[in-house]
Structures are given as C-alpha cells and as structure tokens.
Design an enzyme around this catalytic site. Structure first.
Site, short mmCIF file in Angstrom:
data_model
loop_
_atom_site.label_atom_id
_atom_site.label_comp_id
_atom_site.label_asym_id
_atom_site.label_seq_id
_atom_site.Cartn_x
_atom_site.Cartn_y
_atom_site.Cartn_z
CE1 TYR A 50 -3.71 2.43 0.77
CE2 TYR A 50 -2.82 2.68 2.97
CZ TYR A 50 -3.71 3.06 2.00
OH TYR A 50 -4.62 4.05 2.26
CG ASP A 51 3.20 2.47 3.44
OD1 ASP A 51 2.24 3.25 3.51
OD2 ASP A 51 3.68 1.89 4.43
CB SER A 93 -1.28 11.87 6.91
OG SER A 93 -0.74 10.61 6.82
CE LYS A 127 3.67 5.89 10.90
NZ LYS A 127 2.45 5.10 10.97
NE ARG A 148 -5.33 11.12 10.16
CZ ARG A 148 -4.43 10.16 10.21
NH1 ARG A 148 -4.63 9.04 9.58
NH2 ARG A 148 -3.34 10.31 10.91
S1 IVH Z 1 2.90 12.28 15.74
C1 IVH Z 1 0.65 15.48 12.64
N1 IVH Z 1 3.66 10.11 16.92
O1 IVH Z 1 0.89 7.64 12.49
C2 IVH Z 1 0.98 14.10 12.90
N2 IVH Z 1 2.03 9.91 15.21
O2 IVH Z 1 0.94 7.34 9.64
C3 IVH Z 1 1.78 13.95 14.13
N3 IVH Z 1 1.27 7.62 14.82
O3 IVH Z 1 -1.07 10.43 11.84
C4 IVH Z 1 1.72 12.58 14.55
N4 IVH Z 1 2.51 6.68 16.36
O4 IVH Z 1 -1.84 8.75 13.77
C5 IVH Z 1 2.87 10.63 15.98
N5 IVH Z 1 4.44 8.27 18.09
C6 IVH Z 1 3.66 8.79 17.15
C7 IVH Z 1 2.78 7.99 16.39
C8 IVH Z 1 2.00 8.60 15.41
C9 IVH Z 1 1.60 6.47 15.41
C10 IVH Z 1 0.28 7.74 13.74
C11 IVH Z 1 -0.48 9.04 13.71
C12 IVH Z 1 -0.13 9.61 12.37
C13 IVH Z 1 0.12 8.37 11.60
C14 IVH Z 1 0.80 8.56 10.30
#
Ligand code: IVH
Length: 594
Positions: A50-51, A93, A127, A148
């Site tokens: 997908y990515d 995102s 993540k 979201r």
């Molecule tokens: S910070 C403005 N920190 O991954 C976005 N996101 O694939 C700042 N996510 O939209 C996000 N772990 O929903 C942040 N430690 C983490 C995260 C994280 C998972 C998610 C989040 C983001 C998505 C992007």
C-alpha cells in the site's frame, strides 16, 4: 522508494497520454485500497504494498506536474450511522519512508530551512500501528473523541473510547480547549486470544491488531468493544488554547500530570548520527512491547521551530516517519496439519522447516480455515515467505510460485474429522468446518485441556500429552472425571511417578476452591470468555443462581447480548452439562450451590 520498473517502461516508451492513463489507474487503485484500509478496516494488500503504491503516485506527481492530480488527502474513515464533528484543528498524516537516505534528506531539509543559528533537536518515538483518534477536552472535561475521518471532521467514537481503562474524564489544570492526538490499539496478547476464539467459533479471524482496533472503534455495541480490550497512547497535540507548551518534553510532563497514557519510550537526537542510533535503539525495543509498531516517528522538539516550518495540506513539515520494512524469511511448508478444537472446528496448521524471524524460532502458523487455503492456493511442499503479522504472529505472506514442485497438487481439505472420522459439517454463513460428534476424542481432550488451563481452573501438571493418555486409557471422558483421578491411574501413564502423581492430585484438590469465574470459563460455555465469566461472577453468587436466571436477566447484563444469553443458558441446561455440574458439586468444587 523508487518508481516501479513497469512504470519506468511506460515512461520511456509511451507518451504523456499513456502515462496519464497509468497515473489515473494508480490513483484509482489507491482510492480502492484507501477504502479497504480506512473505511472497512480490512485491507486486502500489505501495508508495505500500500505504501509503495502511494509513494510511486507521489513521485510521479512530482516528476510530471502536468499530470495535475487532485492534491492528496489523508484518506477517509467516516461511516454512515456515526455523528460527525469537526476537529478543532486539522488532523494530518505523516510523511513516511522505508528508505534510510530519505530520513537523512529530511534532516538536511530541516537544518537548511531553519538556518545554522537554530539548534535542531529531535524526539524519536515508536510509530504505533493503531488507529488515530482526537480527544477534545474543554475546561478539563473530556467532551468528545473523534476518528481522523477526512482530516477535518471525524466520527464520534466517544462511548467506545470510554471503555479504555484509566482514560481520565477530567484533567486538572488543563488549558481552556485542548486536543490530544493518540493511537488506539489492541494489545498483542488480546489480539491473539481473540483470534484463537474466532477460530474456535468458526468465525473469520482478524487480519492484524490494527484492523481489529479500527473495526472495534466503529462497533455500535459497547459490550463487544469492551471485550476488545482497547488501549490508547497519546502522542501529539492538536489545538491547545490558553496555555503554551514550549517543547515535546514539556508536553510529556503535562501528560504525566494529567495521568494520560503517553509514549514512554523515546530517544533524543541532536546530531544526524544520533538519529540512527535512536532509531536502532527503538527497533531493539520493539519485540518487548505489548503493541504493534511499524516504525519510528522523528519530531522536532521545540514547538517554536515546528511553527516556523508549518505544514502542507497532507502533513507537518517538522515530523517524519521511518517505517521498518517487514522482515520476510523463506522456508518450506512441509505439511498442513489439522487440529480439532473443543467446539469441533478443524483448523489447518502449516508446519515449516524451522526458521528464525524477528527474534523467535517459528515452525508453525495457523492457516485459519479451508477457504483461506483455497483462496491462496497454499500447498504442501511450497516454498513460502513468512512474515510476522503485528510482529508476534507468524503468517505466510506469499507463496513463491517459481519454486513450486512440478508434481504438487492443491491441498484437499478432508471431508471427515481427522480424529474420529465423522463427516465434517459447515454451518450456514460460517467459514469453519466442524466435527459434529460431541464424543470425538479430540474435542473431549481439548475441553479438558481448556478446563485445566491457566486462564480457567489453572490446574498445574496436566499437560496435553498426559491428558491425551488419560483419555485413551478411558480415565477421562469429561472434566468431572478429573476429580476421580487417583495416583494409580496417573502413574499408569508414561513418565508419571509417585511424586508427580501426588503433586497433580494436590493441584486438583486446591482447584476446588477456585473462584466462580474460573469455573464458568472452564466449562467452555459458548460465547463466554474470561471477561464474560468475570462479568457473570459479579452478577451471580453461584452457578445455580445463574442457572435459575432468565435469558432476559442475562441479556441485560453489561457485555452480554441476547444471543449469548440464550446460548449460555441452553448449554448449561443440557442434560450432559447438568450431570457434569452435579458431579463437580459432589467432588467438592465450590460456588456451584449456595
Ligand atoms: S505524531 C501530525 N507520533 O501515524 C501528525 N504519530 O501514519 C503527528 N502515529 O497520523 C503525529 N505513532 O496517527 C505521531 N508516536 C507517534 C505515532 C503517530 C503512530 C500515527 C499518527 C499519524 C500516523 C501517520
């Protein structure tokens, strides 16, 4: 990540119209997968694939601005039937990559944009592979939780998120209006337990913990949601009105003060080489975590600098995600074994030449059901690529068709129970094939094994092999027989001496005192898992009180529905169950009668 080879061919050979068609078909494909991923929470390709599609699309867009695509959004998870509310600030995102050089390029870009005078520091976090949510607090009070959605407005999932234990409803000394962003996830252990239960019930299994979390958030039955054991980590800040939080470390401190679950493991990096040290340190930690992670997020530490950089429509310019490409290991599928569970479901299990993957040795993986084998045409003797779904559960990611033996043939799922020979049956709407014979030795053994298991009566010393021997010798036909075991009968089995026999008898004796929920869970009542049994224990003082209750009373309990209530009572009132319960009571098992 690069543009795929096929695309390069189109680029070389064809003129712009053909490229445009390809580009449009790629966009359509992505749109379709967006729908599977976000709206249905049931992707049909891997995250990696997908990515790759999305990266390719973005690269083409950059390379050929004349193709003029719609600008990319963040997907859309909104469902009919949910109230929608706007976010106070857009939910964006993250830019992501599987490519190390792109992380270095991100760092160079940041340093270049901010100029040499600014001190650049990053915070690196796991993540989390979950579902993004936005928690809105006003004057400290939790007023709403949104998914979201399309980035601007999301579905109201407040009630479901409230099932998360320890989520504070009120924050002391909180800013006027506050948006906290986090990730809802299903702990890996819960995921495995629920999938085992799905298999056992003959229902479709969940593809991975993230889909389960996403599906659960969009479930209308709070009782079902509660069973999913959802959890949450807060990782970032949306709108924050009436208070300045100058850096991420300050933010973490606030989260602790508010007793909110926050991403506890993080690394700091000031120099480019520290970024990689940090990423590797977090990577080493992954296998010990109770939730799935798919990479590391790098964030600029200071809010002031974050503001200078700002964001695109799609993502902030001050954060970036490095994703770990899934580790895939090749091995040979030697045999497809068939396992008969306590409800008679026949589960095919792939047995491999053992290989090491993501830190553990793997030699078996469930293939879930006959339909799955048929759909993917998985055959004995195939060379396969193994991957860990959610990092703990090994699964076949791909069959290497080029290495398929010439004489191989499709796997034929048996028509009869591999253990007792009864013709297998498939109920309408179910994917599973079941052995209908209640006396099938495999089912009897599985039921007894469940009764003594750690999550039920917790009787030590009675493993799979011993139970199987005791059954074959005719000493065990049901769980009540356990309390008629004698030292002699135990010692008639292989490797059981006087001492072990006495120990087992001791454990059996002590198990009579186990709490009611353990007994209820151990009896294997359809639809009643560990959680359901604990709920029943809260409502009834003993098993007979439960038996005397009406289906309506049961259905009104939190977490139980009408179907579970009637199934539960029907099972307990079966003459065969009644007889077992009477014998357990005579043996001295507590909590059966007042
Ligand atoms: S910070 C403005 N920190 O991954 C976005 N996101 O694939 C700042 N996510 O939209 C996000 N772990 O929903 C942040 N430690 C983490 C995260 C994280 C998972 C998610 C989040 C983001 C998505 C992007």
């Amino acid at each position: 990540m690069a543009i795929r080879k096929e695309t390069l061919n189109i680029e070389k050979k064809a003129g712009e119209p053909k490229l445009k068609r390809y580009f449009q078909s790629l966009a359509k494909k992505i749109e379709e997968h967006d729908r599977h991923y976000y709206r249905e929470a049931a992707p049909i390709i891997s995250d990696f694939e997908y990515d790759c599609l999305k990266h390719e699309w973005r690269e083409l867009r950059q390379k050929y601005p004349s193709l003029r695509p719609e600008s990319e959004g963040v997907g859309d998870d909104r469902h009919e039937g949910f109230a929608r509310f706007p976010h106070l600030s857009p939910m964006l995102s993250l830019e992501n990559t599987y490519d190390r050089s792109e992380v270095d390029a991100f760092d160079r870009r940041i340093r270049h944009s901010l100029g040499e005078e600014e001190k650049v520091e990053y915070i690196l976090e796991h993540k989390i592979d979950g579902v993004a949510v936005n928690l809105i607090y006003e004057q400290g009070q939790l007023i709403r939780v949104l998914t979201r959605g399309n980035g601007f407005e999301g579905d109201d999932v407040t009630e479901n998120v409230r099932t998360i234990p320890d989520l504070p409803d009120f924050l002391e000394d909180a800013p006027e209006r506050l948006e906290l962003r986090g990730e809802v996830y299903v702990p890996l252990k819960v995921f495995e337990r629920l999938n085992r239960r799905q298999e056992e019930r003959g229902e479709a299994v969940f593809a991975n913990p993230r889909n389960l979390a996403a599906g659960s958030l969009k479930t209308k039955d709070v009782g079902v949601v509660r069973e999913r054991g959802l959890r949450l980590w807060i990782h970032s800040l949306g709108l924050c009105e009436g208070q300045e939080i100058p850096s991420l470390l300050d933010f973490f401190q606030e989260l602790q003060m508010w007793h909110l679950p926050w991403v506890e493991f993080f690394e700091r990096a000031c120099f480019p080489e520290e970024i990689w040290r940090g990423i590797e340190a977090l990577d080493r930690r992954r296998s010990g975590l109770d939730f799935a992670t798919d990479g590391v997020v790098l964030k600029l530490h200071e809010r002031r600098l974050q503001r200078i950089l700002g964001e695109t429509r799609h993502a902030p310019r001050w954060a970036f995600a490095y994703k770990f490409a899934p580790e895939r290991i090749e091995t040979r599928l030697e045999r497809i074994a068939l396992q008969v569970g306590r409800s008679g479901v026949v589960t095919p299990i792939a047995e491999f030449l053992p290989v090491w993957i993501a830190g553990t040795e793997v030699c078996r993986a469930t293939l879930h059901n006959a339909a799955e084998i048929g759909r993917r045409d998985i055959r004995e003797g195939d060379t396969v690529l193994l991957e860990k779904a959610g990092e703990v559960i090994p699964a076949i990611a791909e069959v290497v068709l080029a290495k398929r033996p010439k004489d191989s043939s499709p796997f034929v799922f048996p028509k009869n129970c591999p253990r007792c020979g009864s013709p297998l049956r498939q109920a309408a709407g179910e994917v599973a094939w079941r052995c209908p014979d209640e006396d099938c030795p495999a089912k009897v053994e599985a039921r007894i094994l469940h009764f003594v298991s750690r999550s039920a009566m917790h009787i030590e010393g009675l493993g799979e092999r011993l139970i199987s021997q005791l059954c074959r010798r005719g000493f065990l036909r049901n769980v009540a027989d356990l309390y008629d075991l004698s030292a002699e009968r135990l010692m008639a089995c292989e490797k059981i001496g006087q001492k072990s026999a006495e120990k087992i008898l001791n454990h059996l004796e002590r198990s009579k005192e186990q709490p009611l929920w353990r007994l209820l869970h151990g009896l294997g009542i359809p639809g009643i898992g560990e959680k359901g049994a604990r709920d029943l224990e809260k409502a009834f003082s003993c098993l007979n009180a439960l038996l005397a209750a009406s289906a309506e009373t049961l259905a009104a309990l939190p977490g139980l529905g009408e179907k579970t209530a009637t199934d539960c009572l029907a099972h307990l009132r079966l003459p065969s169950t009644q007889q077992i319960i009477r014998r357990l009571a005579t043996a001295g098992v507590r909590h059966i009668g007042e």
